[in-house]
Write a protein that holds these residues in place. Sequence first.
Motif: not given
Lengths: 264, 314
Positions: B158-177, B179-184
């Motif tokens: 989809p061209p539009v993506v809604l991410l509501d608290e996508p890193t809630l409850g994630l550890d540092v490594a998963a949060t980084r993953t 985050k990188n994906w959102i940037a990509t």
Amino acid sequence: MSTITPRAGSVANEIGKGLLDLVTGWREMVIQMITFPVFYLLIVLFIGRGQLRADLLAPVLIGMVALTFIHEQVNRVFWSYQGDIQSGVLEQTYLTPLPSALRILGRQVSAAVAALPTALSVLATGYVAIALNGGRLAFDVRILVPVTAIAVGTGGLALILCGLTLVYKRIAIITQVSVAVYAIAGGTLVPLTSMPGWTATLSRLFVPIAPGIEAMRNILLTGPHSGWGPAWLLLQPVLLLGIGVAVFTALERLARKRGTLGRY
Amino acid sequence: MNTPAIDITNLSKTYGPTGAPAVDDVSLAIQPGTVFGFLGPNGAGKTTTIKIAAGLLTATSGGVRLNGFDVRTRRAAAMSQLGAVLEGSRNVYWTLSAWQNLVYFGRLKGMRKAAARSRAADLLTELDLWDRRHEKVGGFSRGMQQKVAIAAALVADPPVVLLDEPTLGLDVAATRTVKNWIATLSADQGKTILLTTHQLDMVEELCDRVAVIRDGRVIADQPTTELLSRFRRRDTYEIRVEGGPDQLPLLPGGFTAVRDGDGTTITGDVADPQQVYALVDRLRERRVVLRSLTQVQPGLEDVFMTLMKEPRHV
């Protein structure tokens, strides 16, 4: 964007997922395949005052097969819908261009398929019990028409219950009671001809399994034909399904307005 | 200016006839390819806005268009534009495998089976989940489950993506993953992303534009750099000295001193740097030994906290 398939694809998708769930929960199916025939024999024993009477085995068998479908289609679909709400997956399934009522109808089909092993187990038990009592129940392919009518009409009932779940959530008791009432009022145990006239009329009008059971008994068992004929047999489930879609759509709209779609 | 990918116009939502508005006259125009940070305290109206944008909730008034399609009146077309990861939900079936989930949600979005399978294979490979694709999602770690949830949201591309608290409850490594994906997704694939999170460092790093909502009303909506610079008009200085606060001269208004181990940290929020230089001169006169003098740049967290304290904003 990928190509949008016809709406039939959505129904097929739900059927596929329902069958995956069925495979995952195979133990439950095996338990039902054992308990439902036992339940059937117990009913005949109770009605026959401790005896498996040949004249009761066949009529109750027909009712029991119908009950299997209504049980699966209502309970399985209702609980899967509740599970989706509780786990928070339901909202995700709404982010689709396709109408949500179609998804429930897809689940109905998979639930009807899920009912088949249990229904066949009950049928096999019934055939053996009838044969052991010196009777015979000939298979007639025409019973597929009332079986389909039962499945379609029950789909309407399931849609109404799923719609109510979207708004009111904890309605499990309504589901249980409605299946029980429908089982009794649908003529599962006692034929409609043995009920008071007004009760039989209401059952034929509103209970999705009633005309189907009556038609199956007319086809498979000798004796006077009853009911409102084949036209009503075909019309009633279509009407119930239409009412189900309309009620579901209205309740879904209310859930969107109140914000209860994914809340439990 | 292009047609906004997400166009929220005078959106209001009140639950019940007498309730206070959860969302009050919110308007946001999010251009295609933007990563848009939507910030606010709990209960501010972020999730309500997102749910209305996703067609899960009906607005009391106003509306949302996704790439020009009204969510209410052209729902099917609008939903074809959208993928979402919703807050606090599983988002995918834990009883199914990652592969089954992606194919199921792909077909739910209207994809043909072959297309859904091909896309699922690409996404699972990209997310390093290919070797575990046939395992049930319920057995995955929280980070892996969230990866599957994001993949499911993206399966129909989809061209539009809604991410509501996508890193809630994630550890540092998963949060980084994540985050990188959102940037990509934004940089390489040009997707428009509406992101809500309480991790403001992530917003500062990823988002082109930020809106802040409080009590259902948008109180700031600016490009991230502009919002930050808006609050840099008054600079914060931090002076570290040896010894306790008792040796200090009387501090001018706007400065506070706090003991910091064997020294003291003086913090001042001033409009004119001359005030700092004057204070340093007075400290020298008192023979207070300076350890460091730094100008503290306000981060998004400081901006956010300031906005939350202020009575009214832009």
